[in-house]
Enzyme design. Sequence first.
Site, PDB file in Angstrom:
ATOM      1  N   ASP A  62     -13.954 -16.240  -2.510  1.00  0.00           N
ATOM      2  CA  ASP A  62     -13.502 -15.296  -4.486  1.00  0.00           C
ATOM      3  C   ASP A  62     -12.608 -16.748  -4.629  1.00  0.00           C
ATOM      4  OD1 ASP A  62     -11.285 -15.723  -1.971  1.00  0.00           O
ATOM      5  OD2 ASP A  62     -10.850 -13.171  -2.362  1.00  0.00           O
ATOM      6  N   SER A  63     -12.864 -17.711  -4.445  1.00  0.00           N
ATOM      7  CA  SER A  63     -12.131 -18.878  -4.626  1.00  0.00           C
ATOM      8  C   SER A  63     -12.696 -19.072  -6.036  1.00  0.00           C
ATOM      9  CB  SER A  63     -12.295 -19.729  -3.501  1.00  0.00           C
ATOM     10  OG  SER A  63     -13.451 -19.886  -2.958  1.00  0.00           O
ATOM     11  N   ASP A 101     -17.654 -13.527  -0.114  1.00  0.00           N
ATOM     12  CA  ASP A 101     -16.657 -12.799   0.390  1.00  0.00           C
ATOM     13  C   ASP A 101     -16.146 -11.346  -0.400  1.00  0.00           C
ATOM     14  OD1 ASP A 101     -13.879 -13.572   1.256  1.00  0.00           O
ATOM     15  OD2 ASP A 101     -13.686 -14.789  -0.331  1.00  0.00           O
ATOM     16  N   LYS A 131     -16.795 -11.989   3.824  1.00  0.00           N
ATOM     17  CA  LYS A 131     -15.919 -11.838   4.472  1.00  0.00           C
ATOM     18  C   LYS A 131     -15.190 -10.687   4.494  1.00  0.00           C
ATOM     19  CE  LYS A 131     -13.706 -15.196   3.509  1.00  0.00           C
ATOM     20  NZ  LYS A 131     -12.065 -15.134   2.956  1.00  0.00           N
ATOM     21  N   GLU A 133     -10.096  -9.926   3.706  1.00  0.00           N
ATOM     22  CA  GLU A 133      -9.215 -10.167   5.026  1.00  0.00           C
ATOM     23  C   GLU A 133      -8.516  -9.997   5.736  1.00  0.00           C
ATOM     24  OE1 GLU A 133      -7.183 -12.277   1.585  1.00  0.00           O
ATOM     25  OE2 GLU A 133      -8.813 -13.728   0.735  1.00  0.00           O
ATOM     26  N   GLU A 199      -5.990 -19.849   8.483  1.00  0.00           N
ATOM     27  CA  GLU A 199      -6.479 -19.998   7.144  1.00  0.00           C
ATOM     28  C   GLU A 199      -4.386 -20.289   6.942  1.00  0.00           C
ATOM     29  OE1 GLU A 199      -7.635 -18.894   2.967  1.00  0.00           O
ATOM     30  OE2 GLU A 199      -6.495 -20.583   1.879  1.00  0.00           O
TER      31      GLU A 199
HETATM   32  O1  KIV Z   1     -12.548 -17.945  -0.736  1.00  0.00           O
HETATM   33  C1  KIV Z   1     -13.159 -18.598  -0.528  1.00  0.00           C
HETATM   34  O2  KIV Z   1     -12.724 -19.933  -0.803  1.00  0.00           O
HETATM   35  C2  KIV Z   1     -11.730 -18.212   1.211  1.00  0.00           C
HETATM   36  C3  KIV Z   1     -12.129 -19.944   2.078  1.00  0.00           C
HETATM   37  C4  KIV Z   1     -10.987 -20.412   1.708  1.00  0.00           C
HETATM   38  C5  KIV Z   1     -12.152 -19.855   3.435  1.00  0.00           C
HETATM   39  O3  KIV Z   1     -11.630 -17.491   1.755  1.00  0.00           O
END
Ligand code: KIV
Length: 281
Positions: A62-63, A101, A131, A133, A199
């Site tokens: 989600d970056s 994510d 993924k 959080e 992280e």
């Molecule tokens: O969204 C992302 O890129 C991440 C990584 C930094 C682990 O969650």
Amino acid sequence: MSSSVTSRPTALYGGQTGRRVTVRDIAAAKERGERWPMVTAYDAMTARIFDEAGIPVLLVGDSAAMVVYGYDSTLPVSVDDLMPLTAAVVRGSSRAMVVADLPFGSYQASPRQALETAVRFMKEAGAHAVKLEGGRRVLPQVEALVSAGIPVMAHLGLTPQSVNVFGGYRVQGRGQSGDELMADAKDLEAAGAFSVVLECVPADLAQRVTTSLSIPTIGIGAGPSTDAQVLVWQDLMGLTERPAKFVKKYFNLAEEMDRAVRSFADEVTAGSFPTPEHSYH
Ligand code: KIV
């Protein structure tokens, strides 16, 4: 005697599988004590480069909110924003496991919401795992996904979707909160997560978590002892303007792109591009 490709252990980084990397390969790497790299990807072309380089796991993070869509946090990005990026990464790769994510607001409400979102990423985009959080507060979500057959990568420490609770992007897990993070990690493993991202946590805490778990830890700003390391590709290639302390810049892509685009512009304005070589006759 015929031997099944799926039963043969293979190096995660650069190993030949002739198929996608699976959660079994990842578990086997932990047993062998093998370290492996993960990078983010958001489009088919970079996914193909990373896949051909042997990167075993690609994360459609989600970056993307920041590095693709230009927001200043991960919070605004939606499932509909990430879905086509995930599909593109799946199409661009043939060996890597592609992890999608789950964005902010798409799983926290209930296990049912998490399941509906994850199913969309698996069915519509072709993701192989998701993924999310958080620690103990998302255990019901992790259990629901795993029992539906969806591999779950967990994420602890500086979980960027909670930046407003943390009051900024700060190292997490110092002092007593390290014990809570350890308890979260063990509970996530028990709930069926196949791996956990750590992280921005102290290196000694990441080491203790790594030795306490039988699933792999994937570090980002978590020191050298985790089973795997992940970086956002724009950080490692030198596109990001002000990268975090934990980022190592392996290339200066921003400088190279600046040089290239200025050369193009100069040649266009001077009339020296295109030449006959780049023209049809
Ligand atoms: O969204 C992302 O890129 C991440 C990584 C930094 C682990 O969650």
